[in-house]
Design a protein around this motif. Structure first.
Motif, short mmCIF file in Angstrom:
data_model
loop_
_atom_site.label_atom_id
_atom_site.label_comp_id
_atom_site.label_asym_id
_atom_site.label_seq_id
_atom_site.Cartn_x
_atom_site.Cartn_y
_atom_site.Cartn_z
N ALA A 41 -2.20 40.29 12.37
CA ALA A 41 -0.89 39.91 11.82
C ALA A 41 -0.77 38.39 11.71
O ALA A 41 -0.30 37.87 10.69
CB ALA A 41 0.23 40.48 12.69
N VAL A 42 -1.20 37.68 12.74
CA VAL A 42 -1.14 36.21 12.70
C VAL A 42 -2.04 35.68 11.59
O VAL A 42 -1.64 34.80 10.81
CB VAL A 42 -1.55 35.62 14.08
CG1 VAL A 42 -1.78 34.11 13.97
CG2 VAL A 42 -0.48 35.92 15.13
N GLY A 43 -3.25 36.22 11.49
CA GLY A 43 -4.18 35.80 10.43
C GLY A 43 -3.62 36.03 9.04
O GLY A 43 -3.75 35.18 8.16
N ARG A 44 -2.98 37.17 8.84
CA ARG A 44 -2.38 37.47 7.53
C ARG A 44 -1.23 36.52 7.23
O ARG A 44 -1.06 36.08 6.08
CB ARG A 44 -1.90 38.92 7.48
CG ARG A 44 -3.05 39.90 7.36
CD ARG A 44 -2.60 41.33 7.34
NE ARG A 44 -3.73 42.21 7.09
CZ ARG A 44 -3.77 43.47 7.42
NH1 ARG A 44 -2.73 44.05 8.01
NH2 ARG A 44 -4.84 44.21 7.16
N ASN A 45 -0.43 36.19 8.23
CA ASN A 45 0.67 35.23 8.02
C ASN A 45 0.13 33.85 7.68
O ASN A 45 0.68 33.17 6.81
CB ASN A 45 1.58 35.17 9.25
CG ASN A 45 2.51 36.36 9.32
OD1 ASN A 45 2.83 36.99 8.31
ND2 ASN A 45 2.94 36.70 10.52
N LYS B 235 -0.98 33.94 4.13
CA LYS B 235 0.18 33.95 3.24
C LYS B 235 0.78 32.55 3.11
O LYS B 235 1.12 32.09 2.02
CB LYS B 235 1.23 34.93 3.78
CG LYS B 235 2.34 35.27 2.79
CD LYS B 235 3.36 36.21 3.39
CE LYS B 235 2.76 37.57 3.64
NZ LYS B 235 3.71 38.57 4.12
N GLU B 236 0.91 31.85 4.24
CA GLU B 236 1.44 30.48 4.22
C GLU B 236 0.52 29.54 3.46
O GLU B 236 1.00 28.70 2.69
CB GLU B 236 1.64 29.97 5.65
CG GLU B 236 2.81 30.59 6.36
CD GLU B 236 2.91 30.15 7.82
OE1 GLU B 236 2.33 29.09 8.18
OE2 GLU B 236 3.57 30.86 8.60
N ASN B 237 -0.78 29.68 3.67
CA ASN B 237 -1.74 28.83 2.94
C ASN B 237 -1.62 29.03 1.44
O ASN B 237 -1.64 28.07 0.68
CB ASN B 237 -3.17 29.11 3.40
CG ASN B 237 -3.47 28.57 4.78
OD1 ASN B 237 -2.75 27.70 5.29
ND2 ASN B 237 -4.52 29.07 5.39
N LYS B 238 -1.50 30.28 1.01
CA LYS B 238 -1.34 30.56 -0.42
C LYS B 238 -0.03 29.98 -0.95
O LYS B 238 0.00 29.37 -2.01
CB LYS B 238 -1.40 32.06 -0.69
CG LYS B 238 -2.80 32.64 -0.60
CD LYS B 238 -2.79 34.12 -0.93
CE LYS B 238 -4.10 34.78 -0.68
NZ LYS B 238 -5.22 34.26 -1.39
N ALA B 239 1.05 30.19 -0.21
CA ALA B 239 2.36 29.68 -0.64
C ALA B 239 2.33 28.17 -0.76
O ALA B 239 2.82 27.60 -1.75
CB ALA B 239 3.45 30.12 0.35
N ASN B 240 1.71 27.50 0.22
CA ASN B 240 1.63 26.05 0.16
C ASN B 240 0.75 25.57 -0.98
O ASN B 240 1.09 24.62 -1.69
CB ASN B 240 1.09 25.49 1.48
CG ASN B 240 2.09 25.60 2.60
OD1 ASN B 240 3.29 25.66 2.39
ND2 ASN B 240 1.58 25.64 3.82
N PHE B 241 -0.37 26.23 -1.17
CA PHE B 241 -1.30 25.81 -2.21
C PHE B 241 -0.71 25.99 -3.61
O PHE B 241 -0.88 25.14 -4.48
CB PHE B 241 -2.61 26.58 -2.11
CG PHE B 241 -3.64 26.10 -3.09
CD1 PHE B 241 -4.40 24.97 -2.82
CD2 PHE B 241 -3.84 26.75 -4.30
CE1 PHE B 241 -5.34 24.50 -3.72
CE2 PHE B 241 -4.77 26.29 -5.21
CZ PHE B 241 -5.52 25.16 -4.93
N TYR B 242 -0.02 27.11 -3.82
CA TYR B 242 0.48 27.43 -5.15
C TYR B 242 1.94 27.05 -5.37
O TYR B 242 2.52 27.38 -6.40
CB TYR B 242 0.27 28.93 -5.45
CG TYR B 242 -1.18 29.29 -5.54
CD1 TYR B 242 -1.94 28.88 -6.63
CD2 TYR B 242 -1.82 30.02 -4.54
CE1 TYR B 242 -3.29 29.19 -6.73
CE2 TYR B 242 -3.17 30.33 -4.62
CZ TYR B 242 -3.89 29.91 -5.72
OH TYR B 242 -5.22 30.23 -5.82
#
Length: 153
Positions: free
Chosen positions: A96-100, A103-110
């Motif tokens: 769960a932590v890894g998926r979060n 998700k945050e990395n993708k949101a920040n990148f895009y």
């Protein structure tokens, strides 16, 4: 230690062979059958926020690790220079932590802000490069004038 054979392809074949990592650079993805033997197909897309692949002319390395958390086998491993490096199973909390984090990395990148900032940085670098090019051009002109003995008075 178990290994995989890499195979560069344009299109992913309909039938995947065990122990083969199919790599499509055109479609920025790799696919293979799970190394545990369960038969599931594992897809690893290449992007700044997903996986990356390194080819040294002889073997491939895929990063980060592959965690098949949605498969019954829950296999977890790295592919490093065509060798399979098995890792321990993660707990549900770690998953769960890894998926979060993903998700945050993708949101920040895009994110729009990041894209605008990247465009501004690019424009700034272009402006700096153009300034350096102008300085270089003027310097080269003056150097040529000096070398030829021609001076303006």
């Amino acid at each position: 230690m178990k290994t995989v054979q890499h195979k560069f392809v344009e299109f992913i074949p309909d039938h995947l062979n065990e122990g083969v990592l199919y790599i499509s650079l055109n479609y920025c993805t790799a696919i293979h059958k799970c190394v545990c033997g369960c038969g599931n197909e594992v897809v690893t897309p290449f992007s700044p926020t997903d996986w990356s692949i390194t080819f040294n002319g002889k073997s491939v390395t895929l990063r980060p690790s592959i965690g098949n958390w949605n498969f019954e086998c829950r296999s977890h491993y790295f592919i490093t220079q065509n060798k399979i490096e098995r890792c321990r199973d993660w707990t549900n909390t770690e998953i769960a932590v890894g998926r979060n984090v993903d998700k945050e990395n993708k949101a920040n990148f895009y994110s729009e802000d990041k894209l605008e900032t990247d465009v501004d940085k690019f424009k700034s670098k272009v402006d700096q490069s153009e300034g350096a090019l102008k300085r270089w051009s003027l310097k080269s002109i003056f150097t040529k004038l000096k070398l030829s003995g021609t001076r303006r008075q």
